[in-house]
Design a protein around this motif. Structure first.
Motif, PDB file in Angstrom:
ATOM      1  N   ARG B   3       0.914  -1.256   0.039  1.00 61.82           N
ATOM      2  CA  ARG B   3      -0.029  -0.035  -0.042  1.00 61.82           C
ATOM      3  C   ARG B   3       0.883   1.277  -0.055  1.00 61.82           C
ATOM      4  O   ARG B   3       1.764   1.288   0.524  1.00 61.82           O
ATOM      5  CB  ARG B   3      -0.818  -0.031   1.304  1.00 61.82           C
ATOM      6  CG  ARG B   3      -1.536  -1.219   1.041  1.00 61.82           C
ATOM      7  CD  ARG B   3      -2.707  -1.568   2.404  1.00 61.82           C
ATOM      8  NE  ARG B   3      -3.332  -0.237   2.878  1.00 61.82           N
ATOM      9  CZ  ARG B   3      -3.463   0.223   3.968  1.00 61.82           C
ATOM     10  NH1 ARG B   3      -2.394  -0.028   4.867  1.00 61.82           N
ATOM     11  NH2 ARG B   3      -4.281   1.264   3.929  1.00 61.82           N
ATOM     12  N   ASN B   4       0.410   2.311  -0.669  1.00 58.35           N
ATOM     13  CA  ASN B   4       1.431   3.475  -0.667  1.00 58.35           C
ATOM     14  C   ASN B   4       1.305   4.164   0.587  1.00 58.35           C
ATOM     15  O   ASN B   4       0.582   3.966   1.539  1.00 58.35           O
ATOM     16  CB  ASN B   4       0.981   4.289  -1.903  1.00 58.35           C
ATOM     17  CG  ASN B   4      -0.519   4.738  -1.966  1.00 58.35           C
ATOM     18  OD1 ASN B   4      -1.035   5.087  -0.852  1.00 58.35           O
ATOM     19  ND2 ASN B   4      -1.266   4.999  -2.815  1.00 58.35           N
ATOM     20  N   SER B   5       2.239   5.396   0.553  1.00 56.67           N
ATOM     21  CA  SER B   5       2.411   5.962   1.839  1.00 56.67           C
ATOM     22  C   SER B   5       1.151   6.983   1.945  1.00 56.67           C
ATOM     23  O   SER B   5       1.039   7.158   3.118  1.00 56.67           O
ATOM     24  CB  SER B   5       3.666   6.762   1.668  1.00 56.67           C
ATOM     25  OG  SER B   5       3.571   7.923   0.961  1.00 56.67           O
ATOM     26  N   LEU B   6       0.577   7.389   1.098  1.00 62.54           N
ATOM     27  CA  LEU B   6      -0.622   8.210   1.417  1.00 62.54           C
ATOM     28  C   LEU B   6      -1.945   7.716   2.123  1.00 62.54           C
ATOM     29  O   LEU B   6      -2.196   7.993   2.863  1.00 62.54           O
ATOM     30  CB  LEU B   6      -1.213   8.837   0.040  1.00 62.54           C
ATOM     31  CG  LEU B   6      -2.253   9.762   0.313  1.00 62.54           C
ATOM     32  CD1 LEU B   6      -2.105  10.942   1.022  1.00 62.54           C
ATOM     33  CD2 LEU B   6      -2.951  10.270  -1.007  1.00 62.54           C
ATOM     34  N   SER B   7      -2.072   6.312   1.772  1.00 61.93           N
ATOM     35  CA  SER B   7      -2.983   5.559   2.285  1.00 61.93           C
ATOM     36  C   SER B   7      -2.843   5.097   3.868  1.00 61.93           C
ATOM     37  O   SER B   7      -3.529   5.140   4.669  1.00 61.93           O
ATOM     38  CB  SER B   7      -3.651   4.419   1.365  1.00 61.93           C
ATOM     39  OG  SER B   7      -3.321   3.372   1.882  1.00 61.93           O
ATOM     40  N   THR B   8      -1.500   4.986   4.085  1.00 59.63           N
ATOM     41  CA  THR B   8      -0.982   4.582   5.453  1.00 59.63           C
ATOM     42  C   THR B   8      -1.207   5.841   6.264  1.00 59.63           C
ATOM     43  O   THR B   8      -1.503   6.072   7.300  1.00 59.63           O
ATOM     44  CB  THR B   8       0.365   4.403   5.260  1.00 59.63           C
ATOM     45  OG1 THR B   8       0.944   3.603   4.224  1.00 59.63           O
ATOM     46  CG2 THR B   8       0.960   3.606   6.801  1.00 59.63           C
ATOM     47  N   LEU B   9      -0.726   6.966   5.440  1.00 59.72           N
ATOM     48  CA  LEU B   9      -0.892   8.326   6.193  1.00 59.72           C
ATOM     49  C   LEU B   9      -2.542   8.736   6.624  1.00 59.72           C
ATOM     50  O   LEU B   9      -2.730   8.875   8.019  1.00 59.72           O
ATOM     51  CB  LEU B   9      -0.518   9.534   5.447  1.00 59.72           C
ATOM     52  CG  LEU B   9       0.401  10.651   6.080  1.00 59.72           C
ATOM     53  CD1 LEU B   9       1.616  10.064   6.790  1.00 59.72           C
ATOM     54  CD2 LEU B   9       0.571  11.622   5.001  1.00 59.72           C
ATOM     55  N   ILE B  10      -3.252   8.315   5.592  1.00 62.86           N
ATOM     56  CA  ILE B  10      -4.750   8.659   5.919  1.00 62.86           C
ATOM     57  C   ILE B  10      -5.220   7.619   6.943  1.00 62.86           C
ATOM     58  O   ILE B  10      -6.105   7.922   7.820  1.00 62.86           O
ATOM     59  CB  ILE B  10      -5.573   8.288   4.733  1.00 62.86           C
ATOM     60  CG1 ILE B  10      -5.065   9.159   3.500  1.00 62.86           C
ATOM     61  CG2 ILE B  10      -7.073   8.702   5.061  1.00 62.86           C
ATOM     62  CD1 ILE B  10      -5.342  10.769   3.642  1.00 62.86           C
ATOM     63  N   GLU B  11      -4.758   6.312   7.022  1.00 61.94           N
ATOM     64  CA  GLU B  11      -5.098   5.469   7.932  1.00 61.94           C
ATOM     65  C   GLU B  11      -4.655   5.976   9.384  1.00 61.94           C
ATOM     66  O   GLU B  11      -5.676   5.752  10.256  1.00 61.94           O
ATOM     67  CB  GLU B  11      -4.451   4.118   7.743  1.00 61.94           C
ATOM     68  CG  GLU B  11      -4.947   2.927   8.345  1.00 61.94           C
ATOM     69  CD  GLU B  11      -4.092   1.673   8.200  1.00 61.94           C
ATOM     70  OE1 GLU B  11      -3.961   1.374   6.946  1.00 61.94           O
ATOM     71  OE2 GLU B  11      -3.578   1.262   8.975  1.00 61.94           O
ATOM     72  N   GLY B  12      -3.583   6.541   9.481  1.00 57.60           N
ATOM     73  CA  GLY B  12      -3.085   7.190  10.712  1.00 57.60           C
ATOM     74  C   GLY B  12      -4.039   8.411  11.086  1.00 57.60           C
ATOM     75  O   GLY B  12      -4.475   8.207  12.233  1.00 57.60           O
ATOM     76  N   ALA B  13      -4.470   8.934  10.184  1.00 56.18           N
ATOM     77  CA  ALA B  13      -5.527  10.305  10.591  1.00 56.18           C
ATOM     78  C   ALA B  13      -6.591   9.304  11.268  1.00 56.18           C
ATOM     79  O   ALA B  13      -7.170  10.093  12.093  1.00 56.18           O
ATOM     80  CB  ALA B  13      -5.793  10.928   9.124  1.00 56.18           C
ATOM     81  N   LEU B  14      -7.237   8.364  10.351  1.00 55.28           N
ATOM     82  CA  LEU B  14      -8.367   7.868  11.132  1.00 55.28           C
ATOM     83  C   LEU B  14      -8.080   7.197  12.158  1.00 55.28           C
ATOM     84  O   LEU B  14      -9.069   7.413  13.381  1.00 55.28           O
ATOM     85  CB  LEU B  14      -9.058   6.879  10.073  1.00 55.28           C
ATOM     86  CG  LEU B  14      -9.592   7.717   8.771  1.00 55.28           C
ATOM     87  CD1 LEU B  14     -10.054   6.634   7.623  1.00 55.28           C
ATOM     88  CD2 LEU B  14     -10.602   8.349   9.152  1.00 55.28           C
TER      89      LEU B  14
END
Lengths: 265, 175
Positions: B3-14
């Motif tokens: 998975r790319n880093s943006l979706s990891t980042l968004i996951e962190g946000a959630l």
């Protein structure tokens, strides 16, 4: 959908509300540090005038500002009592082995006043600034540090997305809790191992739906060409106005007063 | 599929969002401000375990800053940094240990405790009379409400983590 308010923000359109969030964060920080400079009761006149003026300008009643004291009441009382009994000096009154001294009373009142002014003064920031604009302010203030590796944009982006989804996630938490309680789940009794176990049927569905949402959101952002913080423009740009300049000048005068009360008198 | 880093980042946000939502559900409100919540640290800990310390610290720090914005308890300029961005950021240390769950969580939680402890020492140091043992008071004060929450999170992360890994595998398999 029921409106859920998070934070303590009271909407308004006063001068204080309109100030740039960066101005307010910086002034609040200066205010906190300056309170510790003051070393006698006369010096407290400056923060008192400062808070009173800010409160009048913001249109937020003192009642709201004092509300912030309630959760810290015990700490405030503890501070007073510790100082009252533990400082040696001229005895005013004795209760068994404990003695109240004149110096203790003075020191205790002094410390409590500092604590109260600090809490009330800083609460003005969160009362007059919405969480979103505070986040924007933090991002902009942290930006210079991104050269030394502080991921200012990522931090603020996470906070903004979290803020947007908190109401949704709260509703979801509530829904899942009720659904599991209807199936006999018990979140509030039993020993600590039981309680931790009871969290599993809450957390697993919450996480699964968060994963899905994260993937969708990331895809939506990428298809709109999101590429991180560099060269990104904003719909609302933060702008310092003349009002901000006035606020800084007022803070400068306040700072001068505090410093004078310590070093000149 | 990685998975790319943006979706990891968004996951962190959630995860930060879930942590905040859980922090509103207080199962025990201590009389002096601290409270035991419904495992509000769990999302941050799990996120760090899965995505490493750097991302975990980022998520922790943004959770801390968010707490500061939403429910601030401010008593000292240094305490603000120690009790909010730093304390929660240190939770991310749990990602250092490459999925050694127990070690990871314990280190993360100790990191948070240490930061609160230090802030307590500074608080008592600047408000309480001299001659008081600031370290002991701070440890007692923070321990009283943090310990139950720490133990609860420790156990909850442990219980959830393996289902989590399984979920990851299933998702990777699906995508």
């Amino acid at each position: 959908m029921r409106e859920i308010t998070i934070g303590q923000y009271i909407p308004g359109n006063s001068v204080i509300h309109r100030l740039d969030p960066r101005t307010k964060i910086l002034i609040t920080f200066a205010f906190m540090v300056l309170l510790f400079v003051i070393d006698d009761f006369a010096g407290y006149a400056f923060p008192l005038i400062f808070i009173a003026a800010a409160s009048l300008l913001s249109g937020i009643s003192i009642k709201y500002m004092l509300r912030g004291l309630r959760p810290l009441l015990i700490i405030i009382l503890l501070t007073f009592v510790l100082n009252l009994f533990m400082i040696k000096g001229r005895v005013i009154y004795e209760v068994g082995p404990l003695s109240i001294t004149y110096e203790g009373l003075y020191q205790g009142t002094f410390m409590v006043l500092r604590l109260v002014l600090l809490i009330v003064g800083t609460s003005l920031l969160t009362l007059t600034t919405s969480p979103i604009s505070l986040t924007d302010g933090i991002e902009s203030l942290l930006k210079p540090f991104s050269k030394v590796g502080v991921p200012a944009h990522e931090l603020a982006m996470m906070m903004t997305i979290a803020l947007r989804f908190i109401p949704t996630l709260m509703e979801e938490t509530d829904k899942i809790m009720k659904a599991q309680m209807a199936r006999g789940a018990d979140f509030s009794s039993g020993n600590i191992v039981k309680r931790a176990q009871s969290l599993v049927p809450l957390l697993v569905p919450l996480f699964i739906s968060a994963f899905r949402r994260a993937d969708d959101l990331a895809m939506a952002m990428e298809s709109r060409c999101y590429r991180g913080g560099e060269n990104r423009t904003r719909m609302k740009t933060l702008k310092m106005t003349r009002e901000d300049l006035f606020a800084f000048v007022a803070t400068g005068i306040f700072a001068a007063g505090c410093l004078a009360s310590r070093f000149l008198w | 599929m990685k998975r790319n880093s943006l979706s990891t980042l968004i996951e962190g946000a959630l995860m930060v969002g879930i942590a905040t939502a859980l922090s509103f559900v207080k199962i025990f409100q201590a009389p002096y401000g601290g409270s035991v919540t419904l495992g509000s640290m769990v999302p941050i800990l799990l996120y760090s375990l899965r995505n490493g310390a750097a991302k975990g610290i980022l998520a922790g720090a943004s959770y801390g800053l968010l707490q500061l914005i939403i429910e601030p308890y401010i008593v000292h300029p240094v305490q603000v940094i120690l009790d909010y961005p730093l304390a929660f950021g240190l939770l991310g240390l749990s990602g250092l240990f490459n999925k050694k769950v127990w070690t990871g969580i314990t280190v993360g939680i100790l990191g948070r405790f240490f930061s609160h402890f230090l802030s307590g020492v500074i608080f008592f140091g600047s408000y309480a009379p001299e001659g008081m043992n600031a370290a002991v008071y701070s440890a007692l004060y923070n321990g009283a409400y943090l310990l139950p929450e720490l133990v609860l999170s420790l156990l909850a992360v442990r219980f959830v983590f393996y289902r989590f890994i399984k979920m990851d595998e299933e998702r990777n398999y699906l995508s």
